[in-house]
Motif scaffolding. Sequence first.
Motif, mmCIF file in Angstrom:
data_model
loop_
_atom_site.group_PDB
_atom_site.id
_atom_site.type_symbol
_atom_site.label_atom_id
_atom_site.label_comp_id
_atom_site.label_asym_id
_atom_site.label_seq_id
_atom_site.Cartn_x
_atom_site.Cartn_y
_atom_site.Cartn_z
ATOM 1 N N GLY A 201 -9.753 5.676 3.396
ATOM 2 C CA GLY A 201 -9.139 4.710 2.476
ATOM 3 C C GLY A 201 -8.077 5.347 1.608
ATOM 4 N N GLY A 202 -7.199 4.497 1.064
ATOM 5 C CA GLY A 202 -6.100 4.978 0.232
ATOM 6 C C GLY A 202 -6.592 5.495 -1.111
ATOM 7 N N PRO A 203 -5.799 6.353 -1.773
ATOM 8 C CA PRO A 203 -6.240 6.964 -3.035
ATOM 9 C C PRO A 203 -6.188 5.995 -4.219
ATOM 10 N N TYR A 204 -6.957 4.944 -4.124
ATOM 11 C CA TYR A 204 -7.055 3.978 -5.233
ATOM 12 C C TYR A 204 -8.397 3.268 -5.193
ATOM 13 N N ILE B 58 -5.299 -5.607 0.758
ATOM 14 C CA ILE B 58 -5.107 -4.388 -0.051
ATOM 15 C C ILE B 58 -6.473 -3.863 -0.537
ATOM 16 N N CYS B 59 -7.356 -4.777 -0.945
ATOM 17 C CA CYS B 59 -8.712 -4.346 -1.356
ATOM 18 C C CYS B 59 -9.467 -3.690 -0.199
ATOM 19 N N SER B 60 -9.208 -4.165 1.010
ATOM 20 C CA SER B 60 -9.953 -3.656 2.172
ATOM 21 C C SER B 60 -9.648 -2.191 2.466
ATOM 22 N N TYR B 61 -8.465 -1.737 2.080
ATOM 23 C CA TYR B 61 -8.064 -0.374 2.443
ATOM 24 C C TYR B 61 -8.306 0.656 1.340
ATOM 25 N N ALA B 62 -8.935 0.239 0.244
ATOM 26 C CA ALA B 62 -9.121 1.166 -0.882
ATOM 27 C C ALA B 62 -10.221 2.187 -0.601
ATOM 28 N N ARG B 63 -10.129 3.308 -1.280
ATOM 29 C CA ARG B 63 -11.176 4.339 -1.116
ATOM 30 C C ARG B 63 -12.534 3.819 -1.568
ATOM 31 N N ARG C 3 0.844 -1.216 0.000
ATOM 32 C CA ARG C 3 0.000 0.000 0.000
ATOM 33 C C ARG C 3 0.865 1.246 0.000
ATOM 34 N N GLN C 4 1.847 1.233 0.884
ATOM 35 C CA GLN C 4 2.719 2.390 1.050
ATOM 36 C C GLN C 4 3.543 2.644 -0.215
ATOM 37 N N LEU C 5 4.125 1.559 -0.729
ATOM 38 C CA LEU C 5 5.086 1.661 -1.828
ATOM 39 C C LEU C 5 4.433 2.051 -3.153
ATOM 40 N N TYR C 6 3.285 1.462 -3.446
ATOM 41 C CA TYR C 6 2.697 1.665 -4.779
ATOM 42 C C TYR C 6 1.420 2.492 -4.784
ATOM 43 N N LEU C 7 0.732 2.525 -3.646
ATOM 44 C CA LEU C 7 -0.613 3.117 -3.687
ATOM 45 C C LEU C 7 -0.743 4.357 -2.810
ATOM 46 N N SER D 191 -0.734 4.747 0.309
ATOM 47 C CA SER D 191 -1.794 4.503 1.286
ATOM 48 C C SER D 191 -1.199 4.134 2.644
ATOM 49 N N SER D 192 -1.621 4.854 3.674
ATOM 50 C CA SER D 192 -1.160 4.521 5.034
ATOM 51 C C SER D 192 -2.322 4.754 5.995
ATOM 52 N N ASP D 193 -2.313 4.061 7.117
ATOM 53 C CA ASP D 193 -3.433 4.181 8.062
ATOM 54 C C ASP D 193 -3.635 5.623 8.523
ATOM 55 N N LYS D 194 -2.527 6.336 8.659
ATOM 56 C CA LYS D 194 -2.614 7.710 9.164
ATOM 57 C C LYS D 194 -3.427 8.572 8.178
ATOM 58 N N ASP D 195 -3.041 8.516 6.894
ATOM 59 C CA ASP D 195 -3.747 9.331 5.896
ATOM 60 C C ASP D 195 -5.145 8.786 5.598
ATOM 61 N N ASP D 196 -5.265 7.468 5.678
ATOM 62 C CA ASP D 196 -6.531 6.843 5.245
ATOM 63 C C ASP D 196 -7.570 6.745 6.366
ATOM 64 N N ASN D 197 -7.128 7.086 7.582
ATOM 65 C CA ASN D 197 -8.000 6.957 8.759
ATOM 66 C C ASN D 197 -8.540 5.529 8.916
ATOM 67 N N THR D 198 -7.619 4.600 8.901
ATOM 68 C CA THR D 198 -8.024 3.187 8.971
ATOM 69 C C THR D 198 -7.344 2.457 10.132
ATOM 70 N N TYR D 199 -7.078 3.195 11.199
ATOM 71 C CA TYR D 199 -6.474 2.539 12.354
ATOM 72 C C TYR D 199 -7.457 1.565 12.989
ATOM 73 N N LEU D 200 -6.923 0.433 13.424
ATOM 74 C CA LEU D 200 -7.729 -0.485 14.234
ATOM 75 C C LEU D 200 -7.111 -0.552 15.617
ATOM 76 N N ALA D 201 -7.936 -0.871 16.616
ATOM 77 C CA ALA D 201 -7.390 -1.040 17.961
ATOM 78 C C ALA D 201 -6.429 -2.230 17.948
ATOM 79 N N LYS D 202 -5.455 -2.198 18.877
ATOM 80 C CA LYS D 202 -4.476 -3.289 18.912
ATOM 81 C C LYS D 202 -5.177 -4.629 19.190
#
Length: 426
Positions: free
Chosen positions: A280-283, A372-377, A250-254, A256-267
């Motif tokens: 979600g990431g910009p894809y 990867i599909c789960s984190y898409a916009r 996600r980070q390398l190609y898309l 996409s990161s939890d910080k920008d995408d607001n996709t943090y989960l509790a530990k």
Amino acid sequence: MIFPNVLTIFTYISIPVLIFGEEVCYRNKLDNCDTKKMPAFRYLFYDVNPSEGFNLRRDVYMRMAVLAHKLKHSNDPILNSFLLVLPPWSHLMHWGYSEDPEQIPWSTFFDISSLQKFAPVIELHEYFSYLKNNKYTKSILDKVYILQHYEDMFESGNFVDKWSVEKCQKPPKLRFFHYTNITSNNVQCLSFHGPATKLSEVLKQDKSRTIMLEHAEVALHDMFGSQIYWQARRSMRFNFELRAIANEFRQLYLNSSDKDDNTYLAKDWKDDKPKRNAIGGPYLAVHLRRRDFLRGRPDDVPDLKRVAEQITEKLEELELSKVFVATDAPQKEYDELNSLLLPKYEIYKYTASKTVEKKYSAGGVAIVDQIICSYARYFIGTSESTFSFRIQEEREILGFPTKVTFNVLCKDKKKCKKPSLWKIVY
Ligand SMILES: Nc1nc2c(ncn2[C@@H]2O[C@H](COP(=O)(O)OP(=O)(O)O)[C@@H](O)[C@H]2O)c(=O)[nH]1
Ligand SMILES: [Mg+2]
């Protein structure tokens, strides 16, 4: 291929079924076992129809996990001592297995301690190592129930919850999990209709210590979409290394990161709360199911030209330039899809390194695709694919608005089926 050491030993020991001797622990005949070494547990084994794929098996696990969770919280000592033994992943039709049994443990794909926070589960190799420590090389299960549907249920329309031991509709199987050293002399067929927790009635009247439920998919969910359903689902956190591989992609190609995408989960999944604020990431992500779906569901699966049109339309609408495609399609079809998209759009596909593929098999690669599909916009799945269903659930857990999740590729624009909306509410 992944072989936990203890398992390899057992795989190659071939034994006749009826052996009385020191090596066998007939767990319901305690005089044959060293009772001082017997743990107080009862063991509940299960398995699923061999032709079912990975993602329906995950669904059956949830039904069994809800049963095991409820048994554990029962006040009845006959019921609350059960451990649920996780069936290794073997010979999955889509995973291109060789002739060797694979017996991949659950820890390859899932975080076991997360599972255990919901249900008392152990891996089959842990059960084996218990036997091995006690010098038993084979296990003869006290009781096997082969679940089957009531034959007349669909004709009569009588869907009352019930169960009864009846004549077997098919010749019963006597070897389990592709091992030669697990068998039983006590196999019965159980006609069953109802939720998995109704099986506790069967387990209550049967005092056996080791019980196997074959064709566990016959038992249904207690309540699809209930609070307990989502607890079971949340507890199925993926193996951390697979998550890390997906995150790196996600980070390398898309971008996409939890910080920008607001996709943090509790530990700990127990601290997860329902939310609807994930970005979600910009894809755009598309799950394009091909192969057997092309033959089995010709009315639902669009041709590649139509897929390319839908991708283009959505990218334009969302003002995005990247599309991630998860697919079981052969490379040739993927290349064709790529050639049908305008060059201004970037298309991505995850290809595992040889090391990752060897360590995690096709199942691990599929999970990375799912993550990867789960984190898409925005996500578009394939109608009726359980692979897509599991992605939709993951996106519900991550907190996406439903309209960016419950979408499917359409064969025909005019009569496009809307997918069912299985929203998270707990
Ligand atoms: N890597 C990868 N594998 C896939 C994909 N779609 C399907 N598969 C493979 O095909 C199998 C599909 O079977 P299953 O899990 O039963 O889902 P369903 O048949 O689509 O309902 C998966 O387990 C994967 O092995 C995909 O997008 N990526
Ligand atoms: Mg399938």
